[in-house]
Design a protein around this motif. Structure first.
Motif, PDB file in Angstrom:
ATOM      1  N   SER A 234       6.495   2.638  -6.494  1.00 22.95           N
ATOM      2  CA  SER A 234       6.584   3.952  -5.845  1.00 22.95           C
ATOM      3  C   SER A 234       5.518   4.893  -6.382  1.00 22.95           C
ATOM      4  CB  SER A 234       7.979   4.542  -6.061  1.00 22.95           C
ATOM      5  OG  SER A 234       8.207   4.754  -7.439  1.00 22.95           O
ATOM      6  N   GLY A 235       5.459   6.049  -5.744  1.00 26.01           N
ATOM      7  CA  GLY A 235       4.555   7.107  -6.193  1.00 26.01           C
ATOM      8  C   GLY A 235       3.101   6.693  -6.182  1.00 26.01           C
TER       9      GLY A 235
ATOM     10  N   ARG B 234       8.492   7.196  -0.233  1.00 21.68           N
ATOM     11  CA  ARG B 234       7.203   6.806  -0.822  1.00 21.68           C
ATOM     12  C   ARG B 234       7.385   5.630  -1.769  1.00 21.68           C
ATOM     13  NH1 ARG B 234       3.329  11.995  -1.096  1.00 21.68           N
ATOM     14  NH2 ARG B 234       4.027  12.889   0.853  1.00 21.68           N
ATOM     15  N   GLU B 235       7.945   4.596  -1.212  1.00 23.57           N
ATOM     16  CA  GLU B 235       8.232   3.384  -1.967  1.00 23.57           C
ATOM     17  C   GLU B 235       7.683   2.183  -1.220  1.00 23.57           C
ATOM     18  OE1 GLU B 235      12.230   1.346  -1.896  1.00 23.57           O
ATOM     19  OE2 GLU B 235      12.258   2.257  -3.887  1.00 23.57           O
ATOM     20  N   GLY B 236       7.143   1.249  -1.954  1.00 26.49           N
ATOM     21  CA  GLY B 236       6.679   0.004  -1.362  1.00 26.49           C
ATOM     22  C   GLY B 236       7.422  -1.159  -1.987  1.00 26.49           C
ATOM     23  N   ARG B 237       7.773  -2.132  -1.194  1.00 29.54           N
ATOM     24  CA  ARG B 237       8.463  -3.308  -1.702  1.00 29.54           C
ATOM     25  C   ARG B 237       7.817  -4.551  -1.113  1.00 29.54           C
ATOM     26  NH1 ARG B 237      14.563  -2.665  -0.421  1.00 29.54           N
ATOM     27  NH2 ARG B 237      13.739  -1.865   1.536  1.00 29.54           N
TER      28      ARG B 237
ATOM     29  N   GLU C 209      -6.153  -4.905  -5.808  1.00 30.34           N
ATOM     30  CA  GLU C 209      -5.192  -3.910  -6.293  1.00 30.34           C
ATOM     31  C   GLU C 209      -5.001  -2.852  -5.207  1.00 30.34           C
ATOM     32  OE1 GLU C 209      -4.789  -2.269 -10.562  1.00 30.34           O
ATOM     33  OE2 GLU C 209      -6.157  -0.914  -9.507  1.00 30.34           O
ATOM     34  N   LEU C 210      -3.756  -2.658  -4.794  1.00 32.89           N
ATOM     35  CA  LEU C 210      -3.446  -1.655  -3.779  1.00 32.89           C
ATOM     36  C   LEU C 210      -3.007  -0.363  -4.450  1.00 32.89           C
ATOM     37  CD1 LEU C 210      -1.284  -3.933  -1.455  1.00 32.89           C
ATOM     38  CD2 LEU C 210      -3.674  -3.297  -1.137  1.00 32.89           C
ATOM     39  N   GLU C 211      -3.616   0.741  -4.053  1.00 37.65           N
ATOM     40  CA  GLU C 211      -3.224   2.053  -4.563  1.00 37.65           C
ATOM     41  C   GLU C 211      -2.242   2.657  -3.572  1.00 37.65           C
ATOM     42  OE1 GLU C 211      -6.388   4.635  -5.995  1.00 37.65           O
ATOM     43  OE2 GLU C 211      -7.749   2.920  -5.807  1.00 37.65           O
ATOM     44  N   LEU C 212      -0.988   2.740  -3.963  1.00 38.58           N
ATOM     45  CA  LEU C 212       0.028   3.235  -3.044  1.00 38.58           C
ATOM     46  C   LEU C 212      -0.215   4.676  -2.612  1.00 38.58           C
ATOM     47  CD1 LEU C 212       3.334   1.736  -4.437  1.00 38.58           C
ATOM     48  CD2 LEU C 212       1.829   0.866  -2.655  1.00 38.58           C
TER      49      LEU C 212
ATOM     50  N   LEU D  83       1.615   9.398   3.786  1.00 37.28           N
ATOM     51  CA  LEU D  83       1.202  10.505   4.648  1.00 37.28           C
ATOM     52  C   LEU D  83       1.618  11.808   3.993  1.00 37.28           C
ATOM     53  CD1 LEU D  83       2.380   9.112   8.102  1.00 37.28           C
ATOM     54  CD2 LEU D  83       0.088   9.061   7.138  1.00 37.28           C
ATOM     55  N   SER D  84       0.732  12.755   3.959  1.00 36.34           N
ATOM     56  CA  SER D  84       1.127  14.042   3.425  1.00 36.34           C
ATOM     57  C   SER D  84       1.965  14.770   4.463  1.00 36.34           C
ATOM     58  CB  SER D  84      -0.070  14.877   3.009  1.00 36.34           C
ATOM     59  OG  SER D  84      -1.105  14.741   3.913  1.00 36.34           O
ATOM     60  N   GLU D  85       2.842  15.593   3.977  1.00 34.02           N
ATOM     61  CA  GLU D  85       3.706  16.324   4.898  1.00 34.02           C
ATOM     62  C   GLU D  85       2.882  17.318   5.704  1.00 34.02           C
ATOM     63  OE1 GLU D  85       7.210  17.992   3.159  1.00 34.02           O
ATOM     64  OE2 GLU D  85       7.365  16.335   1.742  1.00 34.02           O
TER      65      GLU D  85
END
Length: 58
Positions: A30-31, A11-14, A44-47, A52-54
């Motif tokens: 992240s998060g 759950r990380e974006g780069r 503004e992007l909300e990560l 995806l939820s498990e």
């Protein structure tokens, strides 16, 4: 392509930018972070909404 994004199962974006033939990392989030990064700095992007939820076991 001048910009790139990566999503990991952690759950990380780069964000990356291609400079002189090499990818340079612009930032890492992240998060539930909220992000403004090139080339989408105008929004503004909300990560949190990207993850995806498990799925429950069958």
């Amino acid at each position: 392509m001048a910009h790139g994004r990566a999503r990991a199962p952690l759950r990380e974006g780069r964000a990356f930018q291609l400079r002189n033939g090499q990818w340079v990392e612009l930032g890492s989030w992240s998060g539930n972070d909220r992000v403004r990064a090139e080339p989408f700095e105008a929004i503004e992007l909300e990560l949190e909404v990207l993850w995806l939820s498990e799925a429950p076991p069958p």
